[in-house]
Scaffold this active site. Structure first.
Site, mmCIF file in Angstrom:
data_model
loop_
_atom_site.group_PDB
_atom_site.id
_atom_site.type_symbol
_atom_site.label_atom_id
_atom_site.label_comp_id
_atom_site.label_asym_id
_atom_site.label_seq_id
_atom_site.Cartn_x
_atom_site.Cartn_y
_atom_site.Cartn_z
ATOM 1 N N ARG A 103 0.847 -1.196 0.000
ATOM 2 C CA ARG A 103 0.000 0.000 0.000
ATOM 3 C C ARG A 103 0.882 1.244 0.000
ATOM 4 O O ARG A 103 1.927 1.269 0.643
ATOM 5 C CB ARG A 103 -0.893 0.029 1.246
ATOM 6 N N TYR A 126 -1.533 -3.476 -6.937
ATOM 7 C CA TYR A 126 -1.319 -4.182 -5.663
ATOM 8 C C TYR A 126 -2.628 -4.227 -4.865
ATOM 9 O O TYR A 126 -3.294 -3.181 -4.699
ATOM 10 C CB TYR A 126 -0.206 -3.504 -4.831
ATOM 11 N N LYS A 131 -9.700 -2.119 1.730
ATOM 12 C CA LYS A 131 -9.326 -0.956 2.530
ATOM 13 C C LYS A 131 -10.153 0.277 2.140
ATOM 14 O O LYS A 131 -10.501 1.097 2.983
ATOM 15 C CB LYS A 131 -7.837 -0.664 2.370
ATOM 16 N N HIS A 142 -10.580 -2.056 11.595
ATOM 17 C CA HIS A 142 -9.516 -2.932 11.093
ATOM 18 C C HIS A 142 -9.319 -4.056 12.120
ATOM 19 O O HIS A 142 -8.336 -4.073 12.849
ATOM 20 C CB HIS A 142 -8.242 -2.090 10.933
ATOM 21 N N SER A 201 -1.496 -3.729 10.283
ATOM 22 C CA SER A 201 -1.205 -4.633 9.162
ATOM 23 C C SER A 201 0.029 -5.489 9.465
ATOM 24 O O SER A 201 1.018 -4.980 10.013
ATOM 25 C CB SER A 201 -0.926 -3.816 7.901
ATOM 26 N N CYS A 209 0.581 -7.819 11.647
ATOM 27 C CA CYS A 209 0.907 -8.052 13.064
ATOM 28 C C CYS A 209 0.195 -9.295 13.594
ATOM 29 O O CYS A 209 0.040 -9.455 14.802
ATOM 30 C CB CYS A 209 0.553 -6.843 13.912
ATOM 31 N N ASP A 255 -9.648 -9.537 9.062
ATOM 32 C CA ASP A 255 -9.074 -8.203 8.802
ATOM 33 C C ASP A 255 -10.038 -7.046 9.076
ATOM 34 O O ASP A 255 -9.592 -5.983 9.471
ATOM 35 C CB ASP A 255 -8.609 -8.138 7.338
ATOM 36 N N ARG A 275 1.719 -12.186 -0.762
ATOM 37 C CA ARG A 275 0.373 -12.424 -0.232
ATOM 38 C C ARG A 275 -0.276 -13.678 -0.774
ATOM 39 O O ARG A 275 0.024 -14.121 -1.886
ATOM 40 C CB ARG A 275 -0.527 -11.236 -0.628
#
Ligand code: OXD
Ligand code: MN
Length: 592
Positions: free
Chosen positions: A78, A206, A215, A235, A257, A259, A284, A376
């Site tokens: 991002r 991406y 997002k 989030h 993000s 974590c 998420d 990913r």
């Protein structure tokens, strides 16, 4: 192509037809392909992606239904610098968002998009965020010239006719336009127009920048709508924890993000917790609204997982390993000679030779990583072996606890509980975390990431805190609020807490607190487990001294922490709820 995958227009919704016609006129694609979301269509589009080299078919014996994608090396995360909130009044976006006036941004991006799909196909991707029929669900339509995006949206959302069915004749849908252009960082913009419920993303391919349901709609536009409509777009993962007696408790947790939200949401409890079971509702994003019974209900608006691959293995996340063994798109991992995938931290031997994420030859002697740190997987949630059936419940699940947590090598204890709702909002609002590879730049630096929403809040952060405080009035039985930190290190730089499945021990204490079954003692930060309240039996090489080190509140560290919190508070001062300043003063007094 069969009739079912014809790409023909599949709606009579006037607002959709008018808008798509307008965008077609602007972008001038050669073809317009309306996605209906059928299996036949997916098969045909996947074959086309393979033919065009957008996807590589992986070894189908090892990885049935799996494909491989490489993104442009300049486009792997991002880009927060290129992400804008475009509201008429700059004040509305607040100091933590990039801002441009909508008129100016529309003009700029329409200029970029003009004729941008010449000779290409525009995919019309209708999608539903949330279970069909849910009062919280929202519809979006993404127009994209990326087949990779169309296929990924088919995993990440409930995509196709189902969205038009939910929309009916309404004109209330998110209008999203995505043009890859020449994937040039100089012309990369992810622009949100919350007042118009619209998004334009250009110059990237991406996931976080271009899968517009995630997002962009579910968090940035979602948070804006949530404030207007009285709900929260967060989030957060959502999980269900089931006790041996069958009691079910639902928990939402906000970690920044990369974590460990996906790992936490799919955790397998250690042997000591025989009979306990964790199931996933989301990994998420949570949309949460007060229910008629006075509890806070959450849905997961997504239908897939877009997770970080490196470090995923049978210890960190055995369920994810099962999930990504089929029907998954891997992006920017390494590719082995027998068309298998590999990444740093995967189980089994390191390949003697493979192609790295850029497509270059890689051997164990290479200096570079084989898989990009932000590589990913994109996998349907339906193949998560521990998916809870409630993930498809239109009413959502009642949340008993909200957990905040960052990645902190020092300062922040393993676990504590906020004294009350406003204190909990303060704990979330002042959260800090070391940055990760999920966003471009700054990895490792501690930054304030309030409620893990810094890059995702679609309006002024101070007003967002006010909205959180106000929500209390409409939740008669509010969730309890906790803070955790799995990442505290000792003097030699090693993690003190084993993490992963062992996090169950902390979760169990949290559940017991929610059901008023266990003790806590007061600390300056909040309630902490009393002696023996955390079940630590059976953790290899663990000692009471380690727990002490994990829970230690060091005055010097907290004074530094308060100064860092001040920086954020000063930035937001004109919109900062006074309640939070009061909480800060109380904490200061407790620390003295
Ligand atoms: C994500 C992120 O992809 O937070 O979920 O970056
Ligand atoms: Mn995320």
């Amino acid at each position: 192509m069969t009739k079912e995958s014809s790409g023909k227009c599949n709606t009579t919704n006037k607002a959709v037809l008018v808008w798509v016609a307008e965008m077609v006129k602007l972008c001038q694609p050669k073809h317009v392909f309306w996605c209906n979301g059928s299996k036949t269509e997916r098969k045909a589009l996947t074959a086309e992606a393979v033919e065009k080299g957008i996807l590589i078919k992986l070894n189908q014996k090892k990885l049935p239904g799996c494909y491989y994608h490489r993104s442009n090396p300049n486009d792997v995360a991002r880009v927060e610098q290129a992400t804008f909130i475009c509201t008429v009044d700059q004040e509305e976006a607040g100091p933590t968002n990039n801002w441009m006036a909508p008129k100016e941004m529309y003009q700029k991006l329409r200029g970029y998009c003009s004729g941008a799909m010449r000779g290409r196909t525009m995919y019309v991707v209708p999608y539903l965020m949330g279970p069909p029929g849910s009062p919280l669900a929202k519809v979006g339509v993404e127009l994209t010239d990326s087949l990779y995006v169309a296929l990924s949206m088919g995993i990440m959302t409930r995509m196709g006719n189902i969205a038009f069915q939910q929309l009916g004749d309404s004109d209330e849908f998110n209008r999203g336009l995505h043009c890859m252009l020449d994937v040039n960082p100089e012309r990369r913009y992810i622009a949100h127009f919350p007042e118009d419920n619209a998004i334009i993303s250009v110059g990237s391919n991406y996931g976080g920048n271009v899968l517009l349901g995630k997002k962009c709609l579910a968090l940035r536009i979602g948070s804006y709508l949530g404030r207007q409509e009285g709900w929260l777009a967060e989030h957060m993962l959502i999980l269900r924890i089931q006790s041996p007696s069958g009691e079910k408790t639902y928990i939402a947790a906000a970690f920044p993000s990369a974590c460990g939200k996906t790992n936490f949401a799919m955790m397998i409890p250690p042997p000591r917790f025989k009979g306990w079971k964790i199931s996933t509702i989301g990994d998420d994003i949570a949309w949460m609204k007060p229910g008629l019974d006075g509890r806070l209900y959450a849905i997961n608006p997504e239908a897939g997982c877009f997770g970080v691959v490196p470090g995923t293995n049978s210890k960190s996340n055995p369920n994810a390993m099962k999930m990504i063994s089929r029907d998954t798109i891997f992006t920017n991992v390494a590719l082995t000679q027998d068309l298998d995938v590999w990444w740093e931290g995967k189980d089994g031997p390191v390949p003697r030779e493979c192609l790295d994420w850029r497509g270059n030859k890689w051997t164990p002697a290479s200096k570079e990583k084989a898989a990009h740190p932000n590589s990913r997987f994109t996998a349907p949630m339906s193949i998560n072996p521990v998916l809870a059936e409630e993930a498809n419940d239109p009413q959502g699940v009642p949340i008993s606890a909200i957990i905040f947590g960052g990645r902190r090598s020092d300062t922040v204890p393993l676990v504590y509980q906020a004294f009350n709702w406003v204190h909990g909002v303060y704990v979330g609002a002042t959260m800090g975390s070391e940055m990760t590879a999920a966003a471009v730049g700054g990895a490792g630096q501690v930054r304030r990431d309030p409620m893990a929403m810094l890059p995702f809040c679609g309006y002024h952060m101070g007003d967002y805190f006010r909205h959180w405080i106000n929500m209390h009035k409409s939740i008669k039985h509010p969730p309890r609020i906790f803070n955790v930190n799995w990442f505290r290190k000792n003097e030699t730089g090693n993690f003190i807490w084993p993490g992963f499945g062992e996090n169950m021990r902390v979760l169990k204490w949290i559940v017991d607190r929610c059901h008023a079954r266990t003790d806590a003692v007061e600390s300056p930060l909040g309630w902490v487990p009393g002696a023996g309240a955390l079940d630590l039996e059976g953790i290899p090489d663990f000692s009471p001294q380690k727990l002490e080190a994990l829970q230690m509140v060091k005055d010097a560290e907290w004074h530094r922490e308060l100064l860092m919190q001040d920086e954020l508070f000063m930035k937001l001062y004109s919109h900062l709820p006074k309640e939070l300043i009061f909480q800060r003063e109380l904490l200061k007094a407790r620390l003295q």
